[in-house]
Design a protein around this motif. Structure first.
Motif, PDB file in Angstrom:
ATOM      1  N   GLN A 261       0.854  -1.175   0.000  1.00  0.00           N
ATOM      2  CA  GLN A 261       0.000   0.000   0.000  1.00  0.00           C
ATOM      3  C   GLN A 261       0.902   1.240   0.000  1.00  0.00           C
ATOM      4  OE1 GLN A 261      -3.878  -1.245   2.582  1.00  0.00           O
ATOM      5  NE2 GLN A 261      -1.968  -1.194   3.722  1.00  0.00           N
ATOM      6  N   THR A 262       0.581   2.235  -0.817  1.00  0.00           N
ATOM      7  CA  THR A 262       1.406   3.435  -0.914  1.00  0.00           C
ATOM      8  C   THR A 262       0.644   4.647  -0.364  1.00  0.00           C
ATOM      9  OG1 THR A 262       0.636   3.859  -3.169  1.00  0.00           O
ATOM     10  CG2 THR A 262       2.651   2.568  -2.917  1.00  0.00           C
ATOM     11  N   PHE A 263       1.374   5.496   0.347  1.00  0.00           N
ATOM     12  CA  PHE A 263       0.820   6.705   0.928  1.00  0.00           C
ATOM     13  C   PHE A 263       1.821   7.840   0.729  1.00  0.00           C
ATOM     14  CE2 PHE A 263      -0.453   3.088   3.658  1.00  0.00           C
ATOM     15  CZ  PHE A 263      -1.810   3.057   3.345  1.00  0.00           C
ATOM     16  N   SER A 264       1.328   9.054   0.766  1.00  0.00           N
ATOM     17  CA  SER A 264       2.215  10.204   0.597  1.00  0.00           C
ATOM     18  C   SER A 264       1.804  11.324   1.537  1.00  0.00           C
ATOM     19  CB  SER A 264       2.193  10.696  -0.853  1.00  0.00           C
ATOM     20  OG  SER A 264       0.888  11.117  -1.223  1.00  0.00           O
ATOM     21  N   GLY A 265       2.762  12.224   1.803  1.00  0.00           N
ATOM     22  CA  GLY A 265       2.505  13.367   2.657  1.00  0.00           C
ATOM     23  C   GLY A 265       3.335  14.553   2.205  1.00  0.00           C
ATOM     24  N   ARG A 266       2.980  15.752   2.662  1.00  0.00           N
ATOM     25  CA  ARG A 266       3.672  16.980   2.253  1.00  0.00           C
ATOM     26  C   ARG A 266       3.790  17.921   3.445  1.00  0.00           C
ATOM     27  NH1 ARG A 266       0.016  15.289  -1.153  1.00  0.00           N
ATOM     28  NH2 ARG A 266      -1.611  16.493  -0.100  1.00  0.00           N
ATOM     29  N   ARG A 267       4.862  18.713   3.433  1.00  0.00           N
ATOM     30  CA  ARG A 267       5.016  19.779   4.422  1.00  0.00           C
ATOM     31  C   ARG A 267       5.768  20.942   3.772  1.00  0.00           C
ATOM     32  NH1 ARG A 267       4.664  20.750   9.877  1.00  0.00           N
ATOM     33  NH2 ARG A 267       6.173  22.239  10.735  1.00  0.00           N
ATOM     34  N   ILE A 268       5.271  22.155   3.979  1.00  0.00           N
ATOM     35  CA  ILE A 268       5.898  23.349   3.410  1.00  0.00           C
ATOM     36  C   ILE A 268       6.982  23.848   4.346  1.00  0.00           C
ATOM     37  CG2 ILE A 268       5.489  25.752   2.732  1.00  0.00           C
ATOM     38  CD1 ILE A 268       2.666  24.905   1.908  1.00  0.00           C
ATOM     39  N   ILE A 269       8.108  24.267   3.771  1.00  0.00           N
ATOM     40  CA  ILE A 269       9.243  24.781   4.547  1.00  0.00           C
ATOM     41  C   ILE A 269       9.819  25.997   3.822  1.00  0.00           C
ATOM     42  CG2 ILE A 269      10.911  23.255   3.402  1.00  0.00           C
ATOM     43  CD1 ILE A 269      12.371  23.025   6.086  1.00  0.00           C
ATOM     44  N   ARG A 270      10.334  26.951   4.580  1.00  0.00           N
ATOM     45  CA  ARG A 270      10.996  28.133   4.006  1.00  0.00           C
ATOM     46  C   ARG A 270      12.499  28.054   4.237  1.00  0.00           C
ATOM     47  NH1 ARG A 270       9.228  32.901   2.625  1.00  0.00           N
ATOM     48  NH2 ARG A 270      10.883  33.948   3.822  1.00  0.00           N
ATOM     49  N   VAL A 271      13.252  28.253   3.184  1.00  0.00           N
ATOM     50  CA  VAL A 271      14.710  28.365   3.278  1.00  0.00           C
ATOM     51  C   VAL A 271      15.047  29.848   3.139  1.00  0.00           C
ATOM     52  CG1 VAL A 271      16.934  27.708   2.288  1.00  0.00           C
ATOM     53  CG2 VAL A 271      15.023  26.071   2.295  1.00  0.00           C
ATOM     54  N   ARG A 272      15.713  30.401   4.141  1.00  0.00           N
ATOM     55  CA  ARG A 272      15.987  31.845   4.125  1.00  0.00           C
ATOM     56  C   ARG A 272      17.472  32.143   3.902  1.00  0.00           C
ATOM     57  NH1 ARG A 272      15.588  30.517   9.620  1.00  0.00           N
ATOM     58  NH2 ARG A 272      17.372  31.254  10.862  1.00  0.00           N
TER      59      ARG A 272
END
Length: 545
Positions: free
Chosen positions: A534-545
């Protein structure tokens, strides 16, 4: 003197006769018929035929019905007879969808002195104890729901269970459900309202006995399950559904220490081992066998004896709950397993999460995140032939919510290569494959399996600790304002503080961000494939400064 001596002789004779009568009553034979209940009135009518080859048990011995559906079994004054549901047939269920597959024989009832009602005296053994079955379709592939500890301590927590977990599974395409013990939190009067809520799901529900389902005033372990038996029947039994054989066992042994405190440990015990041995004698070696219990397999004193009974069967699975974390063990020879491949033991997530603790959400239900960082929820099990797959479902979350990614909101460009990303795959095991990439054009890189305390859960606990003083002030404010505001306008409570320790989570993976990644706002992508493909995915936003 002669009169007194005659009286004494008569009295002794009466006692001997009484003892003989009790002895006979305690060692009798029960007979009956398993029959096809065509009109579903649960009574064997003259035109209804007996079913041959159906297994019946007294909790130890297992026999098959003869050509006319008849059986006979030895019984004592504390026996529960039950039919082992065969494939393609179903037992009756009561108004709360609890299967009625057993007959309790306790002529004198449960012992006195129990806090919660046990079994009322059942009287003499009936002439015939019959078990009705009806036909039903059971294909090779089907689904079942599995709940870990529902464990409400009061009606408020039953309400939370209803709104948080149960409502979303009403109308499920699963064909039955299993609860893995700790159905309630020591208040056994809650069995009935709990069962009423569970009945709304609309499917038969099988229940396992847990350490919080005990009648704690019982003097010995033998009588600690009297209330459970009154409501649910035997604590050790089996049934077939489709091509799968299910066994539910009681692995909680209760006793008192020298100071009369309630203590318990985990074991199967010889009586249940005897039943399992006799039961498995009728189960083909290649058939999938699923054993459900409350306390994890690895904590049982006699785990090797149970594994020896499974022998080298190629298709087995065992389930537990109890720990309020989700993890998977792959059992080998160190625990008595003899199969070519490890035995899979799945310790299931709990419906109650962290015992219904945590701050309230916007609709007044505690977040009750489990100690391993996973949300509370349940399992959707798919069985197909002798294979199975498990899919975790977080309560009141989308079906694809299968992970939590832990990473900072901002990171300096020079520090990206030193910055860790952690991901908690709620239903993951050490056999899962987990990968990460940064940005749409980044390369997928493997993440390392790194069991550790979940940082998200630790942050929740820290937040709850800071809320503790606020909560006390809040309570004082509520009390002081009661005379001035209407009851329905009073300020809401904040919920219970997360008060239990934080163990290592066994489903966390870790990796570094790519070094010197360009400035800007980017997306961390995580994908995983579990042991069931079974395949699952996730995401998270990040800022590189």
């Amino acid at each position: 003197m002669v009169y007194k001596q005659w009286n004494l002789t008569v009295l002794i004779g009466m006692l001997i006769f009484s003892w003989i009568g009790i002895s006979v009553a305690e060692d009798s034979t029960a007979t009956g018929t398993v029959f096809l209940d065509t009109n579903k009135n649960q009574v064997k009518d003259d035109n209804e035929k007996g079913l041959s080859g159906v297994r019946v048990s007294n909790g130890q011995d297992v026999v098959q019905t003869d050509a006319n559906g008849k059986y006979s079994l030895a019984v004592s004054d504390d026996t529960i007879l039950f039919v082992i549901k065969p494939r393609g047939y179903m037992t009756p269920t009561n108004e709360n969808r609890l299967p009625k597959f057993y007959y309790i024989h306790k002529p004198h009832g449960s012992p006195e002195g129990l806090k919660y009602a046990g079994v009322a005296p059942t009287g003499p053994l009936p002439e015939s104890i019959d078990f009705p079955l009806t036909e039903q379709s059971e294909p090779d592939t089907f689904k079942a729901l599995v709940f870990g500890d529902t464990q409400p301590n009061n009606m408020q927590e039953i309400e939370w269970l209803a709104h948080d977990v149960v409502e979303e599974v009403i109308g499920t395409d699963a064909v039955f459900g299993i609860s893995l013990g700790d159905l309630v939190g020591d208040n056994l009067n809650l069995f009935h309202p709990l069962n009423e809520v569970m009945a709304t799901v609309g499917i038969p529900w099988y229940n396992v006995y847990g350490n919080h389902d005990m009648n704690r005033r019982a003097k010995v372990d033998r009588f600690a399950d009297e209330t459970f038996e009154r409501v649910y029947g035997p604590t050790c039994y089996s049934y077939d559904w489709g091509p799968v054989h299910f066994i539910n066992i009681d692995n909680v042994h209760w006793s008192r220490d020298e100071e009369n405190n309630t203590v318990y440990f985990s074991e199967v015990g010889e009586r249940q081992l005897t039943f399992i041995r006799n039961d498995l004698a009728f189960v083909p070696k290649d058939q999938l066998v699923v054993i459900s219990m409350h306390i994890p397999l690895t904590e049982m004193r006699d785990v090797q004896k149970l594994m020896n009974l499974l022998g080298d069967r190629p298709n087995t699975l065992s389930l537990s709950a109890h720990t309020h974390v989700q993890h998977d063990d792959f059992i080998g020879p160190e625990h008595g397993w003899h199969g070519d491949d490890p035995h899979h033991h799945h310790n299931h997530a709990t419906a109650s999460g962290s015992w219904w603790q945590g701050t309230f959400d916007e609709i007044g239900i505690p977040h009750t995140t489990m100690r391993d960082g996973a949300p509370n929820g349940y399992g959707i099990f798919t069985f197909s032939g002798n294979k199975y797959s498990i899919r975790f479902k977080a309560a009141r979350r989308p079906a694809d919510y299968q992970m939590n990614i832990w990473a900072p909101w901002e990171v300096a460009e020079a520090d990206t290569g030193k910055t860790d990303v952690l991901v908690n795959i709620f239903g993951g095991t050490k056999l899962s494959k987990v990968e990460m990439r940064l940005g749409d054009t980044g390369k997928w890189k493997p993440m390392s399996y790194t069991p550790q305390k979940d940082p998200y859960f630790q942050a929740l606990r820290k937040r709850d600790e800071t809320y503790d003083l606020e909560r006390k002030m809040h309570t004082a404010l509520r009390e002081s304002m009661k005379p001035f505001i209407k009851e329905e306008e009073q300020l809401p409570q904040r919920g219970k503080r997360l008060s239990f320790g934080v163990p290592k989570s066994t489903h966390i993976w870790q990796a570094k961000l790519p070094a010197n990644f360009r400035k800007g706002t980017h997306v961390i992508y995580v994908r995983t494939t579990d042991m069931f493909d079974q395949t699952f995915s996730g995401r998270r936003i990040i800022r590189v400064r």
